[in-house]
Write an enzyme that holds these catalytic residues in place. Structure first.
Site, short mmCIF file in Angstrom:
data_model
loop_
_atom_site.label_atom_id
_atom_site.label_comp_id
_atom_site.label_asym_id
_atom_site.label_seq_id
_atom_site.Cartn_x
_atom_site.Cartn_y
_atom_site.Cartn_z
N ASP A 43 0.80 -1.23 0.00
CA ASP A 43 0.00 0.00 0.00
C ASP A 43 0.83 1.27 0.00
OD1 ASP A 43 0.61 -0.63 2.88
OD2 ASP A 43 -0.43 1.28 3.16
N ASP A 89 5.62 0.37 3.43
CA ASP A 89 5.86 -0.85 4.19
C ASP A 89 5.66 -2.06 3.29
OD1 ASP A 89 3.11 -0.95 3.90
OD2 ASP A 89 2.70 -0.27 5.94
N TYR A 130 -5.50 0.93 9.01
CA TYR A 130 -6.62 1.21 8.10
C TYR A 130 -7.92 0.86 8.80
CZ TYR A 130 -3.24 2.12 4.47
OH TYR A 130 -2.21 2.66 3.74
N GLU A 166 5.78 9.73 3.08
CA GLU A 166 5.44 8.38 2.60
C GLU A 166 4.47 8.45 1.42
OE1 GLU A 166 4.30 4.02 4.44
OE2 GLU A 166 3.68 5.81 5.54
#
Length: 532
Positions: free
Chosen positions: A118, A121, A271, A512
């Protein structure tokens, strides 16, 4: 700068605003929060503020080099190849990435290889991955004619997502959907390349006893949207996608509940579904209606509009909250004169549009001094690209219907909405107070130290030996630029509404990149590459 209510010297004020904007910033749109609590209504004495803001949108800007939207489009799609998990294909273009997580799903006796990581990571979170796939599909559906030579790469990006989602839903006949691979706490405790992963690859699922209508609904939406993408290109695959979408939606609707309650430790706070699952059910039904034209989905939407709170939080759109997207998507049919029974959705969409206009104070949609849409929370660019996509999509629907949106004493035209969306894209590409592109690899200055494991660690080609969990920490804390350029990655962006940005890996909310930042941007860049 705060532009207040009108005074008796409005002409002098306008002149002062013009001089300030011309000499200090090309896009100075900060405005105070609403005092009335209304979303679209404006008192007459607020009219000048609105007109001043809209005027500023149209004022000439300082001369800057024109953006190469076609180049940015190519790079925005290339980014997805850097996020691939599984066995990489022969035509992989980011060569510093290698195969990874080839045995995902083995612990559950299924093949869950493939899909996308995603963000920075090495987890495969099903909820944002499905939303990413939906938005990539919507980008193709609405803007494929503008994609030119990049259409093929966009289709590959969609299919990389749907191939995985088909694997994740292969057990739907048994009432099971696999929604995540990887233990987030184990993964986040390490800084290592996906090719070296030795963290827990735990498989998480939802079923009748552990429902997840949110993630299942988004997965159904993604599969239905992608079935439209492949309808004429690969009819057999398209039919498979649509049939699977139907089955997954039935499961999501029958076994209602939030996956955050069923899988809390695995998905929260990463999430966690804060908004509830109701919007995903409507979102999925809307895409199934668009893909299948079956009456049952139209009736479902009408019947559940109030129950599933279609009008809630009208100016939110992202992996967790689909409300604005639902209203814009459904409104196209209303604007085309084909679905008056959906008229309330168009009203909601109009309210969303009005809430985003600079000068119409709204506590949830603000603008930084440099002109960037800003919403509370991390990774602000996800809001910028998703909301801008809706502005552009709705502007096209308005154009085709020859309609405008009335916003109190002012009017939002299709041209104005396109202009608003373009200004957000231009900010991302470098038209901002820092003169910095937030897309890696685009322009002369862009983020160098993004929060991304694969990008920040030496590639396998450069460092064949295994780099263990904690051995990667020295690369995380290194002040040096990332050795592998993740071309096309758009990072979270400015820290707050001051337009500042720390180019530093530890500041993950700003540095990120994520797939769901880029997915809506693909459609935006496609349109602007063909029209500007």
């Amino acid at each position: 700068m705060h532009i207040g209510k009108a005074t008796g010297i409005q002409g002098c004020f306008l002149l002062l605003v013009y001089i300030t904007i011309s000499t200090v910033s090309p896009w100075l749109l900060t405005h105070p929060p609403s005092q009335s609590g209304k979303q679209n209504k404006m008192a007459p004495n607020d009219l000048f503020s609105v007109l001043a803001m809209l005027l500023l949108l149209l004022l000439p800007r300082p001369i800057t080099a024109a953006h190469d939207y076609r180049n940015a489009l190519r790079k925005s799609i290339l980014f997805f190849e850097g996020q691939r998990s599984g066995k990489l294909p022969a035509d992989q273009r980011l060569h510093w990435r290698r195969d990874s997580a080839l045995h995902d799903g083995a612990s559950a006796g299924v093949d869950l290889s493939g899909g996308y990581y995603d963000a920075g990571d090495n987890i495969k979170f099903g909820f944002p991955m499905a939303f990413t796939t939906t938005m990539l599909s919507w980008s193709v559906i609405d803007f494929e004619k503008s994609m030119g030579a990049e259409l093929g790469n966009a289709l590959k990006a969609v299919r990389w997502g749907t191939d995985y989602l088909m694997k994740a839903t292969a057990k739907i006949g048994s009432g099971v959907v696999f929604v995540q691979v990887g233990d987030p706490y184990s993964d986040h405790n390490c800084w290592e390349r996906p090719e070296d992963m030795d963290t827990l690859r735990t498989v998480f699922k939802i079923d009748a006893s552990h429902p997840g209508s949110d993630v299942a609904g988004e997965t159904a939406a993604a599969l239905a949207a992608a079935s439209i993408v492949f309808r004429s290109r690969d009819p057999s695959y398209s039919s498979m996608l649509l049939n699977r979408a139907v089955a997954v939606f039935q499961f999501a609707d029958k076994h209602r509940g939030a996956y955050s309650n069923s899988l809390r430790r695995a998905v929260c706070p990463f999430y966690c579904d804060v908004n509830g699952y109701q919007d995903e059910l409507l979102w999925a039904a809307a895409w199934l209606h668009k893909a299948s034209r079956r009456r049952q989905y139209r009736e479902y939407i009408v019947r559940n509009e109030v129950v599933l709170r279609a009008g809630d939080t009208i100016n939110e759109f992202g992996w967790d909250n689909k409300h604005a997207g639902i209203n814009v998507l459904i409104s196209k049919e209303v604007l085309m004169g084909r679905a008056n029974y959906f008229a309330s959705f168009q009203q909601n969409a109009d309210e969303f549009i009005c809430s985003t206009l600079p000068g119409i104070s709204h506590p949830q949609v603000q603008y930084s001094p440099g002109g960037l849409i800003f919403k509370a929370g991390g990774s602000n660019m996800q809001h910028v690209t998703s909301l801008s996509f809706l502005l552009l999509a709705y502007s096209n629907y308005l154009s085709h219907a020859n309609k405008v949106v009335p916003c109190g004493e002012t009017t939002a035209t299709a041209a104005l909405l396109k202009h608003l969306a373009k200004r957000q894209v231009d900010y991302i590409l470098g038209d901002n107070p820092l003169g910095m592109s937030y897309m890696v690899g685009y322009g002369p200055r862009y983020p160098q130290r993004i929060h991304h494991r694969a990008s920040s660690l030496p590639s396998v080609a450069a460092h064949p030996a295994h780099i263990g969990c904690k051995a990667g920490s020295r690369y995380f804390f290194s002040p040096n630029p990332n050795p592998n350029v993740l071309v096309g990655a758009v990072v979270g962006g400015p820290t707050n509404n001051t337009d500042s940005f720390p180019d530093s890996r530890p500041f993950f909310q700003q540095s990120e990149p994520t797939t769901y930042i880029n997915a809506p941007l693909v459609g935006l860049l496609a349109f602007f590459s063909a029209h500007y």
